[in-house]
Design an enzyme around this catalytic site. Structure first.
Site, PDB file in Angstrom:
ATOM      1  N   GLU A  89      52.183  55.225   1.046  1.00 33.13           N
ATOM      2  CA  GLU A  89      51.908  54.174   0.264  1.00 33.13           C
ATOM      3  C   GLU A  89      50.773  53.264   0.950  1.00 33.13           C
ATOM      4  O   GLU A  89      49.820  52.666   0.499  1.00 33.13           O
ATOM      5  CB  GLU A  89      53.042  53.221   0.160  1.00 33.13           C
ATOM      6  CG  GLU A  89      54.076  53.847  -0.856  1.00 33.13           C
ATOM      7  CD  GLU A  89      55.056  54.776  -0.130  1.00 33.13           C
ATOM      8  OE1 GLU A  89      54.753  54.998   1.007  1.00 33.13           O
ATOM      9  OE2 GLU A  89      56.078  55.179  -1.037  1.00 33.13           O
ATOM     10  N   HIS A 142      66.917  50.407  -3.262  1.00 35.54           N
ATOM     11  CA  HIS A 142      66.056  50.705  -4.296  1.00 35.54           C
ATOM     12  C   HIS A 142      66.293  49.798  -5.534  1.00 35.54           C
ATOM     13  O   HIS A 142      65.760  50.070  -6.773  1.00 35.54           O
ATOM     14  CB  HIS A 142      66.814  52.121  -4.973  1.00 35.54           C
ATOM     15  CG  HIS A 142      66.338  53.525  -3.803  1.00 35.54           C
ATOM     16  ND1 HIS A 142      66.514  53.358  -2.745  1.00 35.54           N
ATOM     17  CD2 HIS A 142      65.703  54.565  -4.213  1.00 35.54           C
ATOM     18  CE1 HIS A 142      66.274  54.694  -2.104  1.00 35.54           C
ATOM     19  NE2 HIS A 142      65.380  55.462  -2.969  1.00 35.54           N
TER      20      HIS A 142
END
Lengths: 338, 337
Positions: free
Chosen positions: B54, B123
């Protein structure tokens, strides 16, 4: 020393049966979210974890169940955790991606690559506080492109940490083929950091045991970190209910609803060339087929491989399997009891 | 008017924009298999898969934008931005100011947020307050298909960085691929009104910083965003039975914040209840209180937010995320004060 295949197989078989119970309760809807099952990784876990000693630490990824079971965590506690119960390993707060046991110096994380820095810290503490102990960092090959993991490889070499980086390579980063987004070879890359690097067939538990044993001896003796690349498969894919597997298993049910939109996209006159559009369509179909085929090859199932070597002593094998089955059945009943 | 799903709205706007503007490229984790239709129409050069790196690909989106591309970069979950924060905190957000407005980075960061699928505390975070804290970033959180398309169109036309956050519970794709996963044995509290709905025949951009009133009421103002809007509307129905007439405002963008709409709505009722799925401390809910105080509006104030790390247990998760029961309970308290 030679590996004790009976002991290793017992750990693997126990893990497989336990996770089959997890799979069943997941399918019943008693586990609400994702479930990353460890089917296919058992030989890597067993070959390593069975050689750990008191004071050794484990940094785990989102697939921590097999190593924790083999490390000696009470299986009922794990199952209750997955059921979200207050009497689970982490009080139902963590779930399967966030399992912790301070007693076993074992910590998990659902963030890809984070076991690298976690392993480095455990290894640093080992160096200072518990000489002769070590840390293991488990991760998949998808994580090897994550910056923090690469940074921790360098750190481990610079500080000569007693750390073993265990890369469980199934060649798929969820739906992406890892090779298509990865430059070079992982062993060569690790060597570039100055790491001692070894490649092993991660479906052969005895081979893992031997490679890991050497790496551990090296780490315990102050010889520094090792990168262990272990090839494996994930028999249930990235997680239970994995789309690519479902598409491969039941193409009519899973693919038919997609066909209309896909054809509409393929026939739009704006966008890519017709060759590009056809390439995309072919790729979609190929990945659904290949992911399933590659991961579910019987000869890559570590349990099948180990069992073949033990089958000549059928009575002993059956006795072992019966004993483990009984234990896991009891665990299931105990965990589901109110 | 047409009807479509939240996912379809975003996909249609992206496909139309990409067809007309070759500078738009999509890259991110698993985008070829997750965005099958766009991948089919535009091919592997414009729908490009990334490694799980990322910090590299988000950082690259910024300079790609500075050099003429219009990237739509996907990070699967907002929680995963943690590993790539430098790109947002020190690079994307600073460029316009450091160059005294002479250079901008027009890219869209598309990511999912929010909880309710039993995936635990790494998450399912919201984090829009955390991101909006940084000057220089636009943060949008649509709650309906119509807003999803209109805000995506604005994001694609915007000349700076836009963080476009899709609540997972609004998306058929994510509900299936993180929740049901082929099972019929699990139940999730899905905001159906937000998952499918009316959209314009021809897409119009929805300007940033423009809240929308979802329901008028004279007794109490609820301000929310994302799935919280739907929980608030459900709660408003229950409150109506109790004789409490509730106005519900959907902010739609966190940054820029529509302070005018906030002040007007709170002035009308003198009672503000913020429903924010993001963390309670140091975030949007406190910011809204500050806006009201600074404007000199005298109002009763309360909030229903996520107060701590989201537990895995489905039962505890449901209690931790804002739900209609907590909203009703806190609304009633505000009336009594």
């Amino acid at each position: 020393m030679e590996p004790d295949l009976w002991q290793l197989y017992k750990h693997m078989y126990r893990s497989r049966l336990f996770e089959q119970v997890v799979q069943a309760i997941w399918e019943q809807g008693l586990i609400s979210g994702e479930m990353h099952i460890g089917f296919g990784e058992e030989a890597i876990a067993a070959g390593i974890v069975c050689q750990l000693k008191e004071g050794d630490a484990m940094a785990l990824d989102h697939r921590g169940t097999p190593p924790l079971l083999m490390r000696g965590i009470e299986p009922t506690l794990l199952l209750r955790e997955f059921l979200g119960r207050p009497d689970g390993l982490c009080g139902g707060m963590g779930g399967h991606m966030h399992l912790f046991s301070s007693e076993h110096l074992s910590a998990s994380s659902g963030i890809v690559g984070s076991s690298g820095p976690a392993g480095a810290g455990f290894a640093l503490a080992a160096q200072h506080l518990r000489p002769g102990t070590l840390a293991i960092a488990f991760f998949g090959e998808g994580a090897t492109n994550q910056g923090m993991l690469l940074e921790s490889m360098n750190l481990a070499v610079a500080w000569q940490l007693p750390l073993i980086f265990v890369c469980k390579d199934d060649q798929w980063s969820i739906t992406t083929r890892s090779a298509s987004v990865t430059g070079g070879q992982l062993v060569e890359r690790a060597k570039g950091f100055g790491l001692h690097a070894v490649e092993v067939d991660g479906t052969d538990v005895e081979a893992v045991w031997r490679s890991a044993g050497e790496a551990m001896e090296r780490a315990r003796d102050g010889g520094g970190p090792t990168f262990l690349l272990a090839h494996c498969v994930h028999i249930e894919g990235h997680f239970l209910g994995f789309t690519l597997f479902r598409a491969g298993r039941d193409p009519i049910k899973e693919m038919v609803p997609l066909i209309g939109p896909l054809l509409r996209s393929a026939t739009k006159w704006k966008g890519g060339s017709s060759q590009e559009k056809m390439r995309s369509l072919t790729d979609i179909a190929t990945r659904a087929r290949d992911a399933l085929q590659e991961q579910t090859l019987k000869e890559k199932d570590p349990l099948v491989r180990a069992r073949q070597k033990l089958i000549s002593d059928r009575d002993r094998l059956e006795a072992l399997e019966t004993e483990v089955s009984r234990e896991i059945q009891d665990v299931k009943e105990a965990a589901l009891k109110d | 008017m047409r009807t479509m799903s939240f996912d379809e709205a975003i996909e249609e706007v992206l496909a139309l924009a990409m067809a007309d503007d070759p500078r738009i490229v999509i890259f991110g984790e698993d985008v070829q298999m997750y965005r099958l239709n766009l991948y089919t129409q535009f091919g592997e050069r414009r729908i490009r898969e990334t490694p799980i790196s990322e910090s590299a690909f988000l950082g690259a989106a910024i300079t790609a934008a500075m050099a003429g591309l219009r990237p739509v970069v996907e990070v699967t979950l907002v929680d995963f931005l943690g590993v790539a924060m430098d790109a947002l905190l020190n690079q994307a957000s600073k460029l316009e100011t450091f160059s005294s407005g002479k250079w901008k980075a027009p890219f869209v960061l598309r990511t999912t947020c929010g909880g309710g699928l039993g995936d635990g505390g790494q998450h399912q975070q919201s984090l829009w307050g955390w991101l909006s804290h940084i000057p220089g970033l636009t943060v949008v959180v649509p709650s309906t298909p119509g807003d999803a398309g209109g805000l995506m169109l604005s994001a694609l036309k915007h000349d700076g960085p836009v963080i476009y956050m899709e609540h997972k519970l609004l998306s058929d794709f994510w509900v299936e691929n993180l929740g049901y996963l082929g099972r019929k044995t699990v139940d999730f509290d899905l905001p159906l009104e937000g998952m499918r709905g009316a959209v314009l025949e021809t897409w119009e951009p929805i300007p940033f910083g423009r809240a929308v009133s979802k329901r008028s009421g004279k007794d109490l103002t609820i301000i929310s965003i994302g799935v919280g809007v739907h929980r608030s509307l459900e709660a408003a129905g229950i409150l109506e039975e109790k004789g409490i007439d509730t106005c519900v405002i959907d902010l739609r963008t966190v940054s820029p914040l529509d302070t005018e709409a906030v002040c007007e709505a709170v002035s009308n009722t003198s009672r503000l209840l913020v429903v924010d799925e993001d963390y309670q401390g140091f975030g949007l809910s406190g910011e809204l209180a500050a806006v009201v105080l600074e404007a000199g509006i005298d109002a009763n104030y309360g909030r229903v937010c996520t107060e701590k790390t989201i537990p895995y247990s489905q039962e505890l998760e449901a209690q931790t995320l804002p739900n209609k029961e907590r909203i009703v309970e806190n609304a009633v308290k505000l009336m009594d004060r």
